[in-house]
Enzyme design. Structure first.
Site, mmCIF file in Angstrom:
data_model
loop_
_atom_site.group_PDB
_atom_site.id
_atom_site.type_symbol
_atom_site.label_atom_id
_atom_site.label_comp_id
_atom_site.label_asym_id
_atom_site.label_seq_id
_atom_site.Cartn_x
_atom_site.Cartn_y
_atom_site.Cartn_z
ATOM 1 N N HIS A 460 9.843 -3.335 -1.185
ATOM 2 C CA HIS A 460 9.901 -4.248 -2.320
ATOM 3 C C HIS A 460 9.448 -5.668 -1.993
ATOM 4 C CE1 HIS A 460 13.317 -1.429 -3.863
ATOM 5 N NE2 HIS A 460 12.125 -0.932 -4.118
HETATM 6 C C1 FAD Z 1 6.608 3.872 -0.945
HETATM 7 C C2 FAD Z 1 7.124 2.999 -2.059
HETATM 8 C C3 FAD Z 1 8.295 3.368 -2.728
HETATM 9 C C4 FAD Z 1 8.793 2.568 -3.758
HETATM 10 N N1 FAD Z 1 9.843 3.024 -4.509
HETATM 11 C C5 FAD Z 1 10.198 2.348 -5.631
HETATM 12 C C6 FAD Z 1 11.129 2.910 -6.540
HETATM 13 O O1 FAD Z 1 11.599 4.035 -6.376
HETATM 14 N N2 FAD Z 1 11.451 2.184 -7.641
HETATM 15 C C7 FAD Z 1 10.930 0.943 -7.877
HETATM 16 O O2 FAD Z 1 11.311 0.304 -8.868
HETATM 17 N N3 FAD Z 1 10.032 0.397 -7.021
HETATM 18 C C8 FAD Z 1 9.624 1.086 -5.939
HETATM 19 N N4 FAD Z 1 8.647 0.587 -5.136
HETATM 20 C C9 FAD Z 1 8.111 -0.755 -5.427
HETATM 21 C C10 FAD Z 1 7.208 -0.809 -6.655
HETATM 22 O O3 FAD Z 1 6.420 0.352 -6.745
HETATM 23 C C11 FAD Z 1 6.356 -2.081 -6.571
HETATM 24 O O4 FAD Z 1 7.207 -3.219 -6.564
HETATM 25 C C12 FAD Z 1 5.390 -2.236 -7.739
HETATM 26 O O5 FAD Z 1 4.602 -1.082 -7.900
HETATM 27 C C13 FAD Z 1 4.500 -3.455 -7.503
HETATM 28 O O6 FAD Z 1 3.561 -3.551 -8.540
HETATM 29 P P1 FAD Z 1 2.335 -4.546 -8.448
HETATM 30 O O7 FAD Z 1 1.602 -4.430 -9.725
HETATM 31 O O8 FAD Z 1 2.835 -5.878 -8.032
HETATM 32 O O9 FAD Z 1 1.442 -4.037 -7.225
HETATM 33 P P2 FAD Z 1 0.776 -2.625 -6.985
HETATM 34 O O10 FAD Z 1 1.359 -1.579 -7.869
HETATM 35 O O11 FAD Z 1 0.824 -2.375 -5.523
HETATM 36 O O12 FAD Z 1 -0.729 -2.832 -7.472
HETATM 37 C C14 FAD Z 1 -1.685 -3.606 -6.822
HETATM 38 C C15 FAD Z 1 -3.039 -2.928 -7.049
HETATM 39 O O13 FAD Z 1 -4.079 -3.839 -6.730
HETATM 40 C C16 FAD Z 1 -5.076 -3.165 -5.989
HETATM 41 N N5 FAD Z 1 -5.776 -4.188 -5.191
HETATM 42 C C17 FAD Z 1 -5.250 -4.966 -4.202
HETATM 43 N N6 FAD Z 1 -6.182 -5.816 -3.750
HETATM 44 C C18 FAD Z 1 -7.323 -5.599 -4.468
HETATM 45 C C19 FAD Z 1 -8.615 -6.167 -4.465
HETATM 46 N N7 FAD Z 1 -8.945 -7.177 -3.647
HETATM 47 N N8 FAD Z 1 -9.552 -5.694 -5.333
HETATM 48 C C20 FAD Z 1 -9.235 -4.694 -6.199
HETATM 49 N N9 FAD Z 1 -8.009 -4.112 -6.240
HETATM 50 C C21 FAD Z 1 -7.058 -4.560 -5.397
HETATM 51 C C22 FAD Z 1 -4.281 -2.161 -5.164
HETATM 52 O O14 FAD Z 1 -5.087 -1.121 -4.677
HETATM 53 C C23 FAD Z 1 -3.224 -1.711 -6.166
HETATM 54 O O15 FAD Z 1 -3.661 -0.631 -6.949
HETATM 55 C C24 FAD Z 1 8.127 1.353 -4.098
HETATM 56 C C25 FAD Z 1 6.952 0.982 -3.429
HETATM 57 C C26 FAD Z 1 6.439 1.801 -2.423
HETATM 58 C C27 FAD Z 1 5.170 1.404 -1.727
#
Ligand code: FAD
Length: 536
Positions: A460
């Protein structure tokens, strides 16, 4: 030319792509570095850890962590449509109402619990129906687990026997207590942000989605972000945005991209030869994460998730979409305040009816169950910085876990509470020997060693583009990057403090709210010009 370009199709990016393209006159481009979400392990819930260190994973590593045995910790992050919501454990938790009231009190008007509750409800398709706290008309399916392991039921009974209340809804009136997690699943399959928000609208003619496209740089005209430099395959090109560029690249990717574009701590950027666009020292700072430590017992009864790939289990999944393959591994849990002065629960439990150690990489012959006490209100802060000016180099990640003694104390007390729960009558018919930390860890010193050896991220990381109104803040309370125009950050990185619980639902809420902020903000100078041109 697009009106909006969204960088990253993760939890936040998919929500924004959907909401901003609701207006057919608005052209939206969504760019994702990873590929499509076609691997079967994305969709079969129990298989999520099989995605670790595959092409769907950025597979980051931290620098050696001083308080955790100088280990470089593995940090999985989703790299595919859906981002981390395509590889997470699907637990649907919003956090405590204190989290959001605290964000407001830190100088972020519009982010109190009362302000954000409507956005949680808006996104939600709650299986148990609508209520004061839940919505049932949104795209994100939130369901009860289809097949609950008897070991998970024993965990909740054991907690009750130790004096903790059973809580049927951690996202309702109160968070405290123990119970089953609800999950982001639909009909026994994962419901990622891509499943909920992106795939249903992929055919909109005003929405373009491109995968395997990594954004390398943000191009400015004076102080206004106007275009992105992107790499696709061998070549590189530019995409221009008429209204805004929105970074949804996550708590690692968004600060990395800002720094590559010259927005960050000036000294750091200069040391890497990056021309400084804006000296914003908060970029990459304020890194916060949750830490979990396993307490593992052998199970006398052969009923754990070790059977998940048995023929019986495969058959149940194939014909009825239930059984062990629908498990999210961490089926049950709880929240409690282990520190008397904590403003809200500071300890969470993740209970798995199986052996879950070292992200599932370590194997155990036989049946086991794992109690995972998790420290959820960290006082320690870390930082993300660039390793070099090369966008393909993974950034330097220093979480600085447990640097504050209070954080260690929470895990220590958490381990002891976990042992007390595991010793309760409800586990008598299952409990075998304690595997980790084991009989040789009778005192605090041994438990602290166990924490140093086995403590891991609960996945997280947040806070690296913090929202606020002070000079260290990266974005304002409308998520606009301070000091420039035409650029927002909308993802887990904007959280001022990490929420007390899992971070996917809060990130989706942030994007729901951001979509409204962006829509209400349409009359920027360039948009007014465009409207004028159309009218003529
Ligand atoms: C293994 C794991 C288990 C988890 N379990 C839970 C759970 O059970 N419940 C829960 O609530 N949360 C859980 N989480 C946390 C939750 O999934 C994250 O907090 C949330 O998905 C974050 O969302 P985000 O949009 O900030 O980033 P992300 O969902 O990580 O999205 C970022 C995206 O940007 C893309 N990206 C990055 N840099 C670039 C670039 N330069 N150019 C183009 N694309 C790019 C990436 O490839 C990715 O697709 C878990 C996370 C992980 C990794």
């Amino acid at each position: 030319m697009y009106d909006y370009i969204i960088v990253g199709a993760g939890s936040a990016g998919c929500v924004l792509a959907n909401r901003l393209s609701e207006d057919p006159k608005v052209k939206v481009l969504l760019l994702e570095a990873g590929g499509p979400d076609s691997r079967k392990e994305i969709h079969i819930p129990v298989a999520f850890s099989k995605l670790f260190r595959t092409a769907c994973d950025w597979a980051y590593y931290t620098e050696p962590e001083p308080q955790l045995g100088k280990r470089s910790l593995y940090w999985p992050r989703g790299k595919a449509l859906g981002g981390s919501s395509s590889m997470n454990a699907m637990i649907y938790i919003r956090g405590h109402r204190y989290d959001y009231d605290h964000w407001r009190d830190l100088g972020n008007p519009g982010w109190s619990y009362q302000d954000v509750l409507p956005y949680f409800k808006k996104s939600e398709a709650q299986e148990n129906g609508a209520s004061e706290f839940h919505g049932n008309a949104g795209p994100l399916h939130v369901t009860n687990l289809r097949s609950i392991n008897p070991l998970s039921e024993a965990f909740i009974e054991a907690a009750e026997q130790c004096g903790h209340a059973r809580n049927p809804d951690f996202n309702g009136n109160q968070q405290e207590g123990f119970g089953f997690y609800q999950v982001t699943q639909f009909q026994g399959k994962r419901c990622s942000a891509a499943d909920a928000f992106l795939h249903p609208v992929r055919k909109r003619p005003n929405l373009t989605v491109r995968t395997a496209v990594q954004v390398f740089d943000i191009i400015f005209e004076k102080r206004r972000a106007v275009a992105l430099s992107i790499q696709q395959g061998e070549g590189s090109t530019q995409e221009h945005a008429e209204r805004e560029i929105i970074l949804c690249a996550g708590a690692i990717g968004s600060p990395q991209l800002l720094m590559l574009a010259g927005i960050g701590p000036a000294d750091h950027l200069r040391s890497l030869g990056i021309p400084v666009t804006l000296d914003l020292t908060g970029v990459g700072a304020n890194l916060q994460d949750h830490v979990a430590v396993p307490l593992v017992y052998e199970s006398h009864q052969p009923i754990s998730l070790a059977n998940a790939e048995s023929l019986r289990s495969l058959g149940r999944y194939m014909f009825f979409k239930d059984g062990m393959l629908t498990s999210n591994v961490a089926e049950a849990g709880g929240f409690t305040s282990i520190t008397s002065s904590a403003p809200a629960p500071d300890l969470q439990f993740h209970f798995g009816p199986g052996y879950y150690v070292n992200h599932g990489f370590s194997k155990f012959k036989g049946h086991a169950f794992t109690l995972g006490p998790t420290m959820i209100r960290p006082h320690s802060r870390g930082r993300i910085s660039l390793r070099s000016s090369n966008p393909l180099d993974a950034p330097v990640i220093r979480p600085n876990y447990l640097a504050e003694p209070g954080d260690r104390e929470v895990l220590l007390k958490g381990l002891k509470l976990a042992r007390t729960i595991a010793a309760a009558h409800a586990f008598d018919k299952y409990r075998g020997r304690e595997i980790h930390p084991g009989p040789n860890a009778p005192d605090d010193g041994a438990l602290l060693k166990h924490i140093a050896q086995y403590g891991e991220t609960l996945y997280h990381p947040v806070g690296t583009c913090r929202m606020g109104s002070d000079a260290q803040a990266v974005v304002d309370s409308e998520l606009r990057v301070q000091g420039v125009e035409g650029l927002r950050v909308v993802d887990a990185s904007v959280m001022p403090t990490v929420t007390g619980g899992n971070t996917n639902a809060p990130t989706i809420m942030i994007a729901e709210k951001a979509a409204d902020l962006i829509k209400g903000n349409k009359t920027t100078a360039s948009h007014a010009d465009a409207l004028l041109r159309t009218a003529q």
